[in-house]
Scaffold this motif. Structure first.
Motif, PDB file in Angstrom:
ATOM      1  N   MET A  76       0.744  -1.177   0.033  1.00 18.10           N
ATOM      2  CA  MET A  76      -0.216  -0.044   0.093  1.00 18.10           C
ATOM      3  C   MET A  76       0.942   1.221  -0.067  1.00 18.10           C
ATOM      4  O   MET A  76       1.839   1.480   0.582  1.00 18.10           O
ATOM      5  CB  MET A  76      -0.590  -0.082   0.982  1.00 18.10           C
ATOM      6  N   LYS A 125      -1.851  14.777  -1.687  1.00 16.26           N
ATOM      7  CA  LYS A 125      -3.254  14.828  -1.352  1.00 16.26           C
ATOM      8  C   LYS A 125      -3.987  15.830  -1.688  1.00 16.26           C
ATOM      9  O   LYS A 125      -4.937  15.891  -2.823  1.00 16.26           O
ATOM     10  CB  LYS A 125      -3.693  14.342  -0.127  1.00 16.26           C
ATOM     11  N   ALA A 173      -6.882  10.537 -12.166  1.00 14.66           N
ATOM     12  CA  ALA A 173      -6.447   9.537 -11.283  1.00 14.66           C
ATOM     13  C   ALA A 173      -5.211   8.733 -11.883  1.00 14.66           C
ATOM     14  O   ALA A 173      -4.161   8.606 -11.279  1.00 14.66           O
ATOM     15  CB  ALA A 173      -7.538   8.484 -10.743  1.00 14.66           C
ATOM     16  N   VAL A 203      -2.798   7.280  -8.954  1.00 17.74           N
ATOM     17  CA  VAL A 203      -3.636   6.886  -7.772  1.00 17.74           C
ATOM     18  C   VAL A 203      -4.842   6.082  -8.126  1.00 17.74           C
ATOM     19  O   VAL A 203      -5.197   6.366  -9.380  1.00 17.74           O
ATOM     20  CB  VAL A 203      -3.950   8.036  -6.755  1.00 17.74           C
ATOM     21  N   GLY A 204      -5.348   5.272  -7.446  1.00 16.37           N
ATOM     22  CA  GLY A 204      -6.826   4.652  -7.801  1.00 16.37           C
ATOM     23  C   GLY A 204      -7.876   5.567  -7.866  1.00 16.37           C
ATOM     24  O   GLY A 204      -7.851   6.829  -7.166  1.00 16.37           O
ATOM     25  N   TYR A 205      -8.713   5.455  -8.622  1.00 17.18           N
ATOM     26  CA  TYR A 205      -9.974   6.392  -8.949  1.00 17.18           C
ATOM     27  C   TYR A 205     -10.709   6.657  -7.633  1.00 17.18           C
ATOM     28  O   TYR A 205     -11.095   7.768  -7.249  1.00 17.18           O
ATOM     29  CB  TYR A 205     -10.644   5.742 -10.109  1.00 17.18           C
ATOM     30  N   SER A 206     -11.026   5.372  -6.889  1.00 22.15           N
ATOM     31  CA  SER A 206     -11.854   5.610  -5.567  1.00 22.15           C
ATOM     32  C   SER A 206     -10.929   6.381  -4.597  1.00 22.15           C
ATOM     33  O   SER A 206     -11.561   7.284  -3.661  1.00 22.15           O
ATOM     34  CB  SER A 206     -11.988   4.242  -5.258  1.00 22.15           C
ATOM     35  N   THR A 207      -9.581   6.355  -4.483  1.00 23.10           N
ATOM     36  CA  THR A 207      -8.724   6.935  -3.691  1.00 23.10           C
ATOM     37  C   THR A 207      -8.973   8.381  -3.888  1.00 23.10           C
ATOM     38  O   THR A 207      -9.123   9.328  -2.990  1.00 23.10           O
ATOM     39  CB  THR A 207      -7.276   6.581  -3.614  1.00 23.10           C
ATOM     40  N   LEU A 208      -8.820   8.921  -5.156  1.00 26.15           N
ATOM     41  CA  LEU A 208      -9.015  10.053  -5.342  1.00 26.15           C
ATOM     42  C   LEU A 208     -10.541  10.858  -5.112  1.00 26.15           C
ATOM     43  O   LEU A 208     -10.707  11.865  -4.634  1.00 26.15           O
ATOM     44  CB  LEU A 208      -8.561  10.576  -6.885  1.00 26.15           C
ATOM     45  N   GLN A 209     -11.417   9.979  -5.358  1.00 26.92           N
ATOM     46  CA  GLN A 209     -12.853  10.387  -4.912  1.00 26.92           C
ATOM     47  C   GLN A 209     -12.946  10.445  -3.685  1.00 26.92           C
ATOM     48  O   GLN A 209     -13.547  11.531  -2.836  1.00 26.92           O
ATOM     49  CB  GLN A 209     -13.815   9.258  -5.482  1.00 26.92           C
ATOM     50  N   LYS A 210     -12.370   9.707  -2.741  1.00 26.37           N
ATOM     51  CA  LYS A 210     -12.254   9.660  -1.213  1.00 26.37           C
ATOM     52  C   LYS A 210     -11.657  11.099  -0.850  1.00 26.37           C
ATOM     53  O   LYS A 210     -12.124  11.748   0.207  1.00 26.37           O
ATOM     54  CB  LYS A 210     -11.636   8.305  -0.594  1.00 26.37           C
ATOM     55  N   TRP A 211     -10.453  11.530  -1.702  1.00 32.46           N
ATOM     56  CA  TRP A 211      -9.816  12.645  -1.080  1.00 32.46           C
ATOM     57  C   TRP A 211     -10.785  13.779  -1.480  1.00 32.46           C
ATOM     58  O   TRP A 211     -10.640  14.769  -0.463  1.00 32.46           O
ATOM     59  CB  TRP A 211      -8.708  12.776  -1.711  1.00 32.46           C
TER      60      TRP A 211
END
Length: 180
Positions: A1, A9, A29, A34-42
């Motif tokens: 990870m 970020k 992304a 970075v992952g798409y979901s990670t970017l959405q989370k940020w």
């Protein structure tokens, strides 16, 4: 990870929110690595003001696309002798990823190969032109030496037999006239 710095970020969220209309969030992304979901989370955290924003660092850091050629080359040289873990740590500090370095290195190598082929083609063309000019020069030198030899021979003939008489005089001489 992977562990991302807070500055990275924030920079990623700002880039995602200020993207051009034709760019999708998935493209951003992928560009950032970075992952798409990670970017959405940020982005969600930033909208809730839970993603810490450091203004001073944001103005100093830049995206990998903003790096000029000299900076890219310096990063490649700096990471050349490092292990993958050390190079990844350096990249995180700089706000880039290892794959950016690999891509930049490949670009430098492909550019040098393409310039090499251009130089080889130019060198071949120049060699052919040089060969053609030498051939022409040799031909002209031979013609010039032949002309010089004929001139020398004509002067020797004049010295031996005297001055040449015009052809009309020769025809009028009694020995050359024909009888009908």
């Amino acid at each position: 990870m992977s562990v991302f710095s807070q500055e990275f970020k924030v920079q990623s969220v700002e880039k995602a929110l200020s993207r051009r209309p034709e760019q999708s969030l998935k493209q951003i992304a992928v560009t950032l690595g970075v992952g798409y979901s990670t970017l959405q989370k940020w982005i969600r955290l930033a909208k809730k003001n839970q993603l810490e924003k450091t203004e001073s660092n944001m103005s100093k850091e830049k995206s990998p696309q903003d790096w000029n050629t000299v900076e890219r080359f310096e990063a490649i040289v700096h990471c050349h002798h490092l292990t993958d873990d050390q190079a990844s740590a350096y990249c995180r500090e700089q706000g880039i990823y290892l794959h950016h370095l690999n891509t930049w290195k490949a670009e430098f190598l492909s550019e040098s190969k393409s310039t090499e082929s251009v130089y080889k083609q130019a060198q071949t063309k120049l060699k052919q032109e040089n060969k053609r000019l030498h051939k022409e020069l040799n031909r002209k030198e031979k013609a010039l030496s032949e002309t010089a030899a004929l001139l020398v021979l004509s002067k020797k003939c004049q010295a031996i037999w005297g001055k040449r008489r015009p052809i009309n005089r020769l025809l009028r001489s009694p020995t050359l006239q024909r009888t009908h």
